[in-house]
Motif scaffolding. Structure first.
Motif, PDB file in Angstrom:
ATOM      1  N   ARG A   2       0.853  -1.186   0.000  1.00  0.00           N
ATOM      2  CA  ARG A   2       0.000   0.000   0.000  1.00  0.00           C
ATOM      3  C   ARG A   2       0.894   1.243   0.000  1.00  0.00           C
ATOM      4  O   ARG A   2       1.842   1.346   0.756  1.00  0.00           O
ATOM      5  N   TYR A   3       0.567   2.176  -0.874  1.00  0.00           N
ATOM      6  CA  TYR A   3       1.323   3.414  -1.012  1.00  0.00           C
ATOM      7  C   TYR A   3       0.437   4.570  -0.573  1.00  0.00           C
ATOM      8  O   TYR A   3      -0.738   4.620  -0.924  1.00  0.00           O
ATOM      9  N   LEU A   4       0.997   5.505   0.174  1.00  0.00           N
ATOM     10  CA  LEU A   4       0.241   6.629   0.716  1.00  0.00           C
ATOM     11  C   LEU A   4       0.754   7.933   0.113  1.00  0.00           C
ATOM     12  O   LEU A   4       1.963   8.168   0.069  1.00  0.00           O
ATOM     13  N   PHE A   5      -0.180   8.765  -0.345  1.00  0.00           N
ATOM     14  CA  PHE A   5       0.160  10.046  -0.946  1.00  0.00           C
ATOM     15  C   PHE A   5      -0.643  11.153  -0.272  1.00  0.00           C
ATOM     16  O   PHE A   5      -1.826  10.983   0.004  1.00  0.00           O
ATOM     17  N   VAL A  19      -4.581  10.186  -0.749  1.00  0.00           N
ATOM     18  CA  VAL A  19      -4.811   9.094  -1.704  1.00  0.00           C
ATOM     19  C   VAL A  19      -3.986   7.900  -1.259  1.00  0.00           C
ATOM     20  O   VAL A  19      -2.814   8.040  -0.896  1.00  0.00           O
ATOM     21  N   GLN A  20      -4.625   6.742  -1.263  1.00  0.00           N
ATOM     22  CA  GLN A  20      -3.935   5.489  -0.967  1.00  0.00           C
ATOM     23  C   GLN A  20      -4.123   4.551  -2.148  1.00  0.00           C
ATOM     24  O   GLN A  20      -5.216   4.435  -2.697  1.00  0.00           O
ATOM     25  N   THR A  41      -9.557  13.145   5.261  1.00  0.00           N
ATOM     26  CA  THR A  41      -9.335  12.972   6.698  1.00  0.00           C
ATOM     27  C   THR A  41      -7.831  12.896   6.951  1.00  0.00           C
ATOM     28  O   THR A  41      -7.147  13.896   6.859  1.00  0.00           O
ATOM     29  N   SER A  42      -7.341  11.719   7.271  1.00  0.00           N
ATOM     30  CA  SER A  42      -5.914  11.488   7.504  1.00  0.00           C
ATOM     31  C   SER A  42      -5.590  10.089   7.005  1.00  0.00           C
ATOM     32  O   SER A  42      -6.491   9.272   6.771  1.00  0.00           O
ATOM     33  N   HIS A  43      -4.304   9.813   6.856  1.00  0.00           N
ATOM     34  CA  HIS A  43      -3.927   8.453   6.452  1.00  0.00           C
ATOM     35  C   HIS A  43      -4.342   7.443   7.519  1.00  0.00           C
ATOM     36  O   HIS A  43      -4.791   6.345   7.200  1.00  0.00           O
ATOM     37  N   GLU A  44      -4.215   7.819   8.771  1.00  0.00           N
ATOM     38  CA  GLU A  44      -4.586   6.897   9.856  1.00  0.00           C
ATOM     39  C   GLU A  44      -6.063   6.511   9.750  1.00  0.00           C
ATOM     40  O   GLU A  44      -6.421   5.348   9.870  1.00  0.00           O
ATOM     41  N   GLU A  45      -6.927   7.495   9.534  1.00  0.00           N
ATOM     42  CA  GLU A  45      -8.363   7.221   9.405  1.00  0.00           C
ATOM     43  C   GLU A  45      -8.653   6.458   8.109  1.00  0.00           C
ATOM     44  O   GLU A  45      -9.475   5.549   8.088  1.00  0.00           O
ATOM     45  N   THR A  46      -7.995   6.841   7.035  1.00  0.00           N
ATOM     46  CA  THR A  46      -8.231   6.199   5.744  1.00  0.00           C
ATOM     47  C   THR A  46      -7.784   4.744   5.772  1.00  0.00           C
ATOM     48  O   THR A  46      -8.415   3.881   5.159  1.00  0.00           O
TER      49      THR A  46
END
Length: 73
Positions: A2-5, A19-20, A41-46
């Motif tokens: 999984r890549y996080l942007f 975007v993930q 939201t945030s990466h943590e929430e997403t």
């Protein structure tokens, strides 16, 4: 994998800035499909979102091939 942007700089109103991307493949095999999720939201929430990931397949796959991949998923 999984890549996080995250968008950098000012983000216009209404534009998603998180975007993930998940290629849903384990090397050395090629991924047959991928998932995208975007939010404000945030990466943590997403990262908690596991039920509503849109799935994208190559356009040259037949409906039968997509169905077989989904069933094996």
């Amino acid at each position: 994998m999984r890549y996080l942007f995250t968008a950098q700089g000012p983000v216009p109103d209404g534009v998603l800035h998180i975007v993930q991307f998940s290629d849903h493949g384990i090397a050395p095999d090629k991924a047959s499909h991928f998932h995208l999720f975007a939010s404000n939201t945030s990466h943590e929430e997403t990262l908690k979102e596991m039920d509503h990931w849109p799935t994208y397949y190559p356009d040259n796959m037949s409906g039968h091939e997509v169905a077989q991949d989904m069933m094996a998923h």
